[in-house]
Scaffold this motif. Structure first.
Motif, PDB file in Angstrom:
ATOM      1  N   GLY A  18       0.628  -1.126  -0.005  1.00 63.52           N
ATOM      2  CA  GLY A  18       0.064   0.021   0.110  1.00 63.52           C
ATOM      3  C   GLY A  18       0.792   1.354   0.159  1.00 63.52           C
ATOM      4  O   GLY A  18       2.124   1.060  -0.035  1.00 63.52           O
ATOM      5  N   SER A  20       1.786   3.005   2.229  1.00 65.72           N
ATOM      6  CA  SER A  20       3.016   3.060   3.505  1.00 65.72           C
ATOM      7  C   SER A  20       3.769   1.956   3.196  1.00 65.72           C
ATOM      8  O   SER A  20       4.955   1.940   3.840  1.00 65.72           O
ATOM      9  CB  SER A  20       2.319   3.018   4.653  1.00 65.72           C
ATOM     10  N   THR A  21       3.776   1.148   2.275  1.00 62.53           N
ATOM     11  CA  THR A  21       4.927  -0.084   2.018  1.00 62.53           C
ATOM     12  C   THR A  21       6.148   0.760   1.357  1.00 62.53           C
ATOM     13  O   THR A  21       6.040   1.521   0.437  1.00 62.53           O
ATOM     14  CB  THR A  21       4.326  -0.850   1.108  1.00 62.53           C
ATOM     15  N   GLU A 172      -6.531   6.490   1.788  1.00 63.06           N
ATOM     16  CA  GLU A 172      -7.518   5.554   2.452  1.00 63.06           C
ATOM     17  C   GLU A 172      -7.946   4.352   1.716  1.00 63.06           C
ATOM     18  O   GLU A 172      -7.700   3.318   2.119  1.00 63.06           O
ATOM     19  CB  GLU A 172      -8.580   6.501   3.176  1.00 63.06           C
ATOM     20  N   GLU A 175      -5.070   2.273   1.094  1.00 59.06           N
ATOM     21  CA  GLU A 175      -4.507   1.404   2.228  1.00 59.06           C
ATOM     22  C   GLU A 175      -5.443   0.281   2.648  1.00 59.06           C
ATOM     23  O   GLU A 175      -5.186  -0.849   2.928  1.00 59.06           O
ATOM     24  CB  GLU A 175      -4.387   2.336   3.687  1.00 59.06           C
ATOM     25  N   ARG A 176      -6.845   0.693   2.490  1.00 64.30           N
ATOM     26  CA  ARG A 176      -7.913  -0.464   2.712  1.00 64.30           C
ATOM     27  C   ARG A 176      -7.797  -1.594   1.745  1.00 64.30           C
ATOM     28  O   ARG A 176      -7.827  -2.786   2.057  1.00 64.30           O
ATOM     29  CB  ARG A 176      -9.174   0.035   2.648  1.00 64.30           C
ATOM     30  N   TRP A 178      -4.894  -2.706   0.496  1.00 66.25           N
ATOM     31  CA  TRP A 178      -3.723  -3.305   0.891  1.00 66.25           C
ATOM     32  C   TRP A 178      -4.036  -4.263   1.947  1.00 66.25           C
ATOM     33  O   TRP A 178      -3.586  -5.333   2.281  1.00 66.25           O
ATOM     34  CB  TRP A 178      -2.411  -2.384   1.112  1.00 66.25           C
ATOM     35  N   GLU A 179      -4.771  -3.711   3.046  1.00 62.76           N
ATOM     36  CA  GLU A 179      -5.230  -4.657   3.971  1.00 62.76           C
ATOM     37  C   GLU A 179      -6.026  -5.775   3.572  1.00 62.76           C
ATOM     38  O   GLU A 179      -5.775  -6.788   4.101  1.00 62.76           O
ATOM     39  CB  GLU A 179      -5.913  -3.734   5.194  1.00 62.76           C
TER      40      GLU A 179
END
Length: 375
Positions: A18, A20-21, A172, A175-176, A178-179
């Motif tokens: 994501g 932040s990776t 957002e 990131e979601r 990626w989760e």
């Protein structure tokens, strides 16, 4: 925030991660260095669709005497005394050759196409650990009405139909996604890219109709509790519902659809793990580590056998650089001359004790995990 979301998309292409990776910034940079008609960072459409590139390559090759065989899958590379001497087709036919060049991904090229024992155990272990996670999926649509995107005048043709549209792009959402990806799940919402190439090339669709290609990134190849063949239509329905939020008029105007899932990318296109870049494009698998240090100069550890696909330097994308570089190495080896190399500016740095220790640690799977955690 909208601008951040837009540019983040180009760092999320076929990645296992994501925003932040660590390393996704390079993926963004990789997709920003293209050049079209002298303009850096620009790209263009191919007349007749993407197949126009391979057709042009085929015509050029045939003009130089190349024989191209279709529907002739290679079963195995023939290896004699450590040297590749040809290929064996699925029908049993053997084609002898001085040189064998594979543009399949590194794992398929080295672990599946070569006979058992042709690759030493240490390199086999490295290739088995090679990171090919991170996939995507596409939906090709035939529509009889152009989308009236929210915020644009309805019923009017405009630049929104000629450019690459990115819908739902936000930090957002990425990131979601990626989760969900690392849990092997389908996210509740999607970031969708859309291209209507027929607005540039009317040969792609019948008069009054258009082709619309959708893309969704950050998808897991392996799904928890199900598989892509089972949920393909359900997944496509959910993606289209998101599309209708941005272009409500398209509901009822989709005539046909073709779905290409991560599983299809592996099964039909030979992309291991559905990774369109033949492997993750993070720093530990770039430059002289792509795909591994032993294979980084396009030569393999089997004589006369070379790699030229996206799993080699400089990575994925429609650019031809991998094949161009590999061809220079093959030609040099056939002529018995030195392969051309990039000139270094200034003296090369000497690796110190700490650098060598770090290289050893980062060469292991646990070391890579630790490194990314620290980063």
């Amino acid at each position: 925030e909208h601008i951040k979301g837009l540019f983040t998309f180009f760092g999320m292409i076929s990645v296992w991660g994501g925003p932040s990776t660590p390393g996704t910034g390079y993926v963004y940079g990789h997709h920003s260095v293209g050049e079209f008609k002298g303009t850096l960072g620009q790209w263009g459409f191919v007349k007749g669709g993407m197949g126009g590139i391979t057709q042009a390559m085929a015509r050029s090759a045939e003009a130089h005497g190349t024989e191209i065989r279709l529907n002739s899958p290679v079963q195995q590379v023939v290896v004699e005394r450590g040297q590749a001497s040809g290929v064996k087709l699925a029908n049993g036919e053997i084609i002898s050759a001085r040189t064998v060049i594979s543009n399949a991904d590194p794992q398929r090229s080295m672990l599946q196409l070569l006979p058992a024992g042709a690759v030493d155990a240490k390199l086999v272990a490295k290739l088995e650990d090679y990171d090919a996670r991170g996939s995507m999926a596409r939906i090709h649509l035939l529509i009889d009405e152009l989308p009236d995107y929210i915020g644009f005048p309805a019923g009017e043709f405009g630049p929104q139909h000629q450019a690459q549209a990115i819908m739902g792009a936000s930090i957002e959402n990425f990131e979601r996604a990626w989760e969900a990806e690392r849990r092997g799940e389908i996210p509740d919402d999607f970031v969708i890219e859309a291209v209507i190439q027929s607005t540039h090339d009317d040969t792609l669709a019948p008069k009054g109709k258009h082709t619309m290609t959708l893309g969704v990134q950050q998808l897991s190849f392996e799904l928890a509790g199900t598989d892509w063949d089972t949920i393909r239509d359900e997944w496509a329905d959910r993606v289209l519902e998101v599309l209708f939020r941005y272009a409500p008029n398209l509901r009822g105007h989709i005539l046909e659809r073709v779905i290409i899932t991560p599983k299809d990318l592996e099964r039909d296109y030979g992309l291991t793990g559905g990774n369109i870049f033949h492997g993750a494009m993070f720093f530990d698998q770039l430059f002289n580590n792509r795909p591994t240090p032993e294979l980084a100069d396009y030569r393999t550890t089997v004589g006369n056998y070379y790699l030229c696909g996206s799993g080699t330097h400089p990575g994925g994308g429609v650019m031809g650089a991998n094949g161009h570089n590999a061809a220079q190495v093959v030609i040099a080896d056939l002529n018995g001359t030195a392969a051309p190399t990039a000139a270094r500016v200034g003296p090369g740095p000497k690796a110190g004790v700490v650098d060598r220790a770090m290289e050893t640690v980062m060469g292991t799977k646990s070391g890579k995990k630790l490194g990314y955690t620290v980063a």
